[in-house]
Write a protein that holds these residues in place. Structure first.
Motif, PDB file in Angstrom:
ATOM      1  N   CYS A  33     -13.023 -15.322   4.850  1.00 50.61           N
ATOM      2  CA  CYS A  33     -13.116 -15.627   3.406  1.00 50.61           C
ATOM      3  C   CYS A  33     -11.826 -15.249   2.686  1.00 50.61           C
ATOM      4  N   GLY A  34     -11.283 -14.073   3.036  1.00 49.35           N
ATOM      5  CA  GLY A  34     -10.072 -13.592   2.373  1.00 49.35           C
ATOM      6  C   GLY A  34      -8.881 -14.496   2.594  1.00 49.35           C
ATOM      7  N   LEU A  35      -8.680 -14.919   3.843  1.00 46.30           N
ATOM      8  CA  LEU A  35      -7.551 -15.806   4.133  1.00 46.30           C
ATOM      9  C   LEU A  35      -7.733 -17.165   3.473  1.00 46.30           C
ATOM     10  N   LEU A  43      -6.153  -9.449   0.247  1.00 45.06           N
ATOM     11  CA  LEU A  43      -6.915  -9.076   1.443  1.00 45.06           C
ATOM     12  C   LEU A  43      -6.369  -7.827   2.119  1.00 45.06           C
ATOM     13  N   ALA A  44      -5.064  -7.737   2.298  1.00 50.76           N
ATOM     14  CA  ALA A  44      -4.468  -6.604   3.021  1.00 50.76           C
ATOM     15  C   ALA A  44      -4.791  -5.250   2.369  1.00 50.76           C
ATOM     16  N   ALA A  50     -10.532  -0.054   3.160  1.00 49.92           N
ATOM     17  CA  ALA A  50     -11.764   0.038   3.961  1.00 49.92           C
ATOM     18  C   ALA A  50     -11.534   0.844   5.228  1.00 49.92           C
ATOM     19  N   PHE A  51     -10.414   0.604   5.913  1.00 53.82           N
ATOM     20  CA  PHE A  51     -10.142   1.324   7.161  1.00 53.82           C
ATOM     21  C   PHE A  51      -9.811   2.801   6.902  1.00 53.82           C
ATOM     22  N   ILE A  52      -9.098   3.086   5.832  1.00 56.25           N
ATOM     23  CA  ILE A  52      -8.791   4.494   5.509  1.00 56.25           C
ATOM     24  C   ILE A  52     -10.073   5.246   5.174  1.00 56.25           C
ATOM     25  N   LEU A  53     -10.937   4.634   4.370  1.00 54.21           N
ATOM     26  CA  LEU A  53     -12.222   5.272   4.057  1.00 54.21           C
ATOM     27  C   LEU A  53     -13.054   5.475   5.318  1.00 54.21           C
ATOM     28  N   GLU A  88       2.508 -12.333   9.234  1.00 50.78           N
ATOM     29  CA  GLU A  88       1.805 -13.125  10.242  1.00 50.78           C
ATOM     30  C   GLU A  88       0.320 -12.804  10.165  1.00 50.78           C
ATOM     31  N   THR A  89      -0.446 -13.648   9.496  1.00 53.04           N
ATOM     32  CA  THR A  89      -1.875 -13.371   9.298  1.00 53.04           C
ATOM     33  C   THR A  89      -2.673 -13.366  10.591  1.00 53.04           C
ATOM     34  N   SER A  90      -2.157 -14.014  11.628  1.00 56.96           N
ATOM     35  CA  SER A  90      -2.900 -14.068  12.888  1.00 56.96           C
ATOM     36  C   SER A  90      -3.087 -12.687  13.513  1.00 56.96           C
ATOM     37  N   MET A  91      -2.263 -11.706  13.136  1.00 59.21           N
ATOM     38  CA  MET A  91      -2.420 -10.345  13.673  1.00 59.21           C
ATOM     39  C   MET A  91      -3.773  -9.750  13.285  1.00 59.21           C
ATOM     40  N   LEU A  92      -4.312 -10.178  12.137  1.00 58.54           N
ATOM     41  CA  LEU A  92      -5.610  -9.676  11.688  1.00 58.54           C
ATOM     42  C   LEU A  92      -6.738 -10.073  12.637  1.00 58.54           C
TER      43      LEU A  92
END
Length: 196
Positions: A33-35, A43-44, A50-53, A88-92
């Motif tokens: 959805c974000g992309l 998004l980033a 979210a990951f830090i929390l 490079e969004t593909s890394m996500l």
């Protein structure tokens, strides 16, 4: 510190503990959805937060699970930062692959320990696990290892294919259905084996 402020902090911590697992599970759908709708500029930062929390609030029943939960969060942070730096969004898309690799490492390494991971989890509710239970939990651990190899391989295929819709469908839907199916089958087999 006032009671009101302490209560507010406890409420935020409790919310983070419950909301973060849901956010991490929803990662494929959120990325899709974000992309599609927001782009990396929105998004980033959301993913990093979210990951830090998740890193700060993860608590596992075993030390291995706590380490795994924190490693998952760190992997997510690294992939998001790499994605931003390389533009490079593909890394996500590689996060589900990283999760499967970490889970495989967690389960596989436990096969060389005194107790497999599934045995340790089983002993939380049944400390006096009989010898046949030990053999069974080791076999279940091996099956999960095989599952993570297959699941991770298909997750990698969806990344390399480059079709974000296929990636989101598999990693945000089919993969979870397969996990649920394996858990359900294992539960049925366990119940049947435990009948006198």
């Amino acid at each position: 510190m006032s009671e009101t402020r302490r209560f507010s902090l406890q409420l935020v911590a409790a919310f983070a503990r419950w909301a973060m697992p849901v956010a991490i599970i929803a990662y494929p759908v959120a990325v899709w959805c974000g992309l599609k709708n927001w782009g990396m500029s929105i998004l980033a930062p959301l993913l990093i937060i979210a990951f830090i929390l998740r890193l700060l609030t993860f608590r596992g029943k075993l030390n291995q699970l706590t380490f795994f939960g924190k490693a998952m969060a760190v992997a997510g942070i690294v992939l998001v930062i790499t994605s931003v730096v390389l533009r490079e969004t593909s890394m996500l898309l590689y996060y589900p692959v990283a999760v499967n690799v970490l889970l495989l490492g967690l389960f596989f390494s436990s096969l060389f320990a005194r107790q497999s991971l599934v045995e340790r989890l089983a002993r939380l509710s049944e400390p006096d696990l009989p010898p046949e239970g030990v053999v069974y939990t080791r076999r279940v651990t091996q099956i999960w290892c095989l599952f993570f190899v297959c699941n991770g391989s298909f997750a990698l295929y969806t990344c390399l294919k480059g079709d974000v819709s296929l990636w989101a469908l598999y990693n945000g839907g089919i993969s979870y259905l397969l996990i649920g199916l394996l858990m359900g089958i294992e539960w049925i087999i366990r119940k049947r084996l435990r009948k006198p």
